[in-house]
Design a protein around this motif. Structure first.
Motif, short mmCIF file in Angstrom:
data_model
loop_
_atom_site.label_atom_id
_atom_site.label_comp_id
_atom_site.label_asym_id
_atom_site.label_seq_id
_atom_site.Cartn_x
_atom_site.Cartn_y
_atom_site.Cartn_z
N LEU A 1 8.27 -4.35 -0.49
CA LEU A 1 7.98 -3.01 -1.00
C LEU A 1 8.89 -1.98 -0.33
CD1 LEU A 1 6.22 -1.24 -2.82
CD2 LEU A 1 4.57 -1.08 -0.93
N ASP A 2 9.14 -2.15 0.97
CA ASP A 2 10.05 -1.25 1.68
C ASP A 2 11.45 -1.28 1.09
OD1 ASP A 2 8.00 -0.50 3.37
OD2 ASP A 2 8.60 -1.84 5.00
N LEU A 3 11.82 -2.42 0.50
CA LEU A 3 13.13 -2.55 -0.15
C LEU A 3 13.11 -2.04 -1.59
CD1 LEU A 3 14.29 -6.08 1.10
CD2 LEU A 3 15.11 -3.86 1.89
N GLY A 4 11.92 -1.61 -2.05
CA GLY A 4 11.81 -1.08 -3.41
C GLY A 4 11.35 -2.10 -4.43
N ILE A 5 10.87 -3.26 -3.99
CA ILE A 5 10.41 -4.32 -4.90
C ILE A 5 8.89 -4.38 -4.85
CG2 ILE A 5 10.51 -6.77 -5.45
CD1 ILE A 5 13.24 -6.85 -4.10
N GLU A 6 8.24 -4.00 -5.93
CA GLU A 6 6.79 -3.89 -5.94
C GLU A 6 6.12 -5.18 -6.41
OE1 GLU A 6 5.25 -0.53 -7.95
OE2 GLU A 6 6.69 0.89 -7.09
N ASN A 7 5.25 -5.69 -5.58
CA ASN A 7 4.33 -6.78 -5.92
C ASN A 7 4.98 -7.98 -6.62
OD1 ASN A 7 1.77 -7.93 -5.90
ND2 ASN A 7 1.29 -7.19 -7.95
N PRO A 8 6.03 -8.58 -6.04
CA PRO A 8 6.60 -9.75 -6.69
C PRO A 8 5.87 -11.05 -6.34
CG PRO A 8 7.89 -9.21 -4.76
CD PRO A 8 6.79 -8.17 -4.85
#
Length: 231
Positions: free
Chosen positions: A207-214
């Motif tokens: 999430l910190d890298l901008g990837i939500e809930n993968p």
């Protein structure tokens, strides 16, 4: 910005190192609690550690071994103990280099830059061969670096093992049993709670890298990494 954790109990030396290195675009943290060095290390996630040997309660050799259970980040000992056996013990306990006091600040800086380049930068000979890349989300298992769209975050050893398992099996269900086996080693007891905690931490870093809930939980089966990001 590269992060350096300074573990030194002499306030004068600690402040000199912090002031000097602060001029060279490093994010610096000095130890706050000598009983919580490992916890502070885990929260700060440094790219390099400067570590003294003579510390309150537990010595630097102990903390070096403790850090090595979770991270391969470079560790440089800085100590007034200059006999050969201490240097041998430092290396055997997982250190990358050893500097004796009194030291020249320029030498400390040169060694830091050299290690940073070798571990994270252009001097790494194995860089291309070890990186796992899935549509722009890449993991370097050698350095525990997870990267996406020119952003990096440093994983712990267990988080890296989980990320490696997921990235090599994208869109596939990975069983809890398989992941537990991946995390198991001779030093740490691993149970379902340990797995859940590390899954949560890996989700937070994604999430910190901008990837939500993968990372999806598949009830009764395990987990699945779904490709929810775009390069």
């Amino acid at each position: 910005m590269m992060r350096i954790y300074i573990v030194e109990d002499d306030p004068k030396i600690r402040d000199i190192l912090k002031d000097f290195l602060g001029k060279y675009d490093y994010q610096l943290k000095t130890v706050d609690d000598f009983d919580q060095i490992y916890q502070e290390f885990s929260e700060f996630e440094p790219h390099l550690v400067l570590l003294d040997i003579n510390l309150p309660r537990f010595d630097g050799f102990y903390w070096c071994r403790k850090i090595r259970t979770a991270s391969n980040c470079p560790i440089i000992f800085i100590s007034a103990r200059d006999n050969g056996m201490d240097q041998v013990m430092a290396i055997e306990n997982g250190a990358d280099d050893y500097i004796t006091k009194p030291f020249q600040l320029e030498v400390v800086l040169a060694k830091i830059k050299s290690l940073m380049r070798r571990v994270y930068g252009e001097y790494r000979s194995d860089k291309a061969s070890t990186i796992i890349d899935v549509d722009g989300l890449s993991l370097d298992p050698a350095t525990f670096l997870l990267s996406f769209q020119q952003q990096d975050c440093l994983l712990t050893k267990k988080e890296c093992l989980l990320a490696q398992a997921f990235l090599t099996q994208v869109e596939q269900i990975v069983s809890r049993e398989f992941l537990l086996e991946r995390l198991w080693d001779d030093q740490d007891f691993v149970d379902d709670n340990t797995l859940s905690v590390n899954i949560t931490r890996l989700r937070k870093k994604l999430l910190d890298l901008g990837i939500e809930n993968p990372i999806k939980t598949i009830r009764g089966a395990g987990y699945k990494l779904e490709k929810t990001w775009e390069n």
